[in-house]
Motif scaffolding. Sequence first.
Motif, short mmCIF file in Angstrom:
data_model
loop_
_atom_site.label_atom_id
_atom_site.label_comp_id
_atom_site.label_asym_id
_atom_site.label_seq_id
_atom_site.Cartn_x
_atom_site.Cartn_y
_atom_site.Cartn_z
N TYR A 60 2.73 25.08 -24.68
CA TYR A 60 3.03 24.42 -23.40
C TYR A 60 2.67 22.94 -23.41
O TYR A 60 3.41 22.13 -22.84
CB TYR A 60 2.30 25.13 -22.26
N ASN A 61 1.57 22.58 -24.02
CA ASN A 61 1.20 21.16 -24.03
C ASN A 61 2.23 20.32 -24.78
O ASN A 61 2.52 19.19 -24.38
CB ASN A 61 -0.19 20.97 -24.64
N VAL A 62 2.79 20.85 -25.85
CA VAL A 62 3.84 20.14 -26.58
C VAL A 62 5.07 19.99 -25.70
O VAL A 62 5.68 18.92 -25.64
CB VAL A 62 4.17 20.86 -27.91
N GLY A 72 12.50 13.92 -18.68
CA GLY A 72 13.08 15.05 -17.96
C GLY A 72 12.73 16.35 -18.64
O GLY A 72 12.12 16.35 -19.72
N PRO A 73 13.11 17.45 -18.02
CA PRO A 73 12.73 18.76 -18.57
C PRO A 73 13.46 19.09 -19.87
O PRO A 73 14.57 18.62 -20.12
CB PRO A 73 13.13 19.74 -17.46
N GLU A 79 13.33 25.81 -24.26
CA GLU A 79 11.95 26.10 -23.90
C GLU A 79 11.63 27.56 -24.14
O GLU A 79 10.59 27.89 -24.73
CB GLU A 79 11.70 25.75 -22.43
N ARG A 80 12.51 28.45 -23.72
CA ARG A 80 12.29 29.90 -23.95
C ARG A 80 12.20 30.21 -25.43
O ARG A 80 11.35 30.98 -25.87
CB ARG A 80 13.40 30.72 -23.29
N TRP A 86 6.17 30.72 -30.46
CA TRP A 86 4.71 30.67 -30.40
C TRP A 86 4.10 32.00 -29.97
O TRP A 86 2.97 32.33 -30.35
CB TRP A 86 4.23 29.51 -29.54
N ARG A 87 4.85 32.81 -29.21
CA ARG A 87 4.36 34.16 -28.90
C ARG A 87 4.26 34.96 -30.19
O ARG A 87 3.28 35.66 -30.43
CB ARG A 87 5.30 34.85 -27.91
#
Length: 105
Positions: A60-62, A72-73, A79-80, A86-87
């Motif tokens: 998340y920090n990255v 922007g996002p 993202e998913r 990472w999960r």
Amino acid sequence: ALRPGREGWRSAVRVRALHARVRRRLLLRGASGGEAWDCARDGVPINQEDQAVTLLAFSYNVLAGLELIRGGPVPEEEERAYLHLWRWVGRLLGLRDELNPCRAG
């Protein structure tokens, strides 16, 4: 790269084994004459919570940093996918899924 037997998977498994060896050495240090690790005061070394916080830093920090740089996002699908990666890394490192900050919902 993170499929079983591939280089990324082997690297993650080596890190998991390294964590286990360091944890064991710290916990046994008092038996070999060194200063004993105080689990009551410091918790288990390289514990689940430590691993969750580290995974948070790499996930998340990255994404938050990328959003600042981009202005922007990050696209939702990207993202998913990134969080799914990472999960999986968390699972390979031995992080319990209920503590994994990258798990879905």
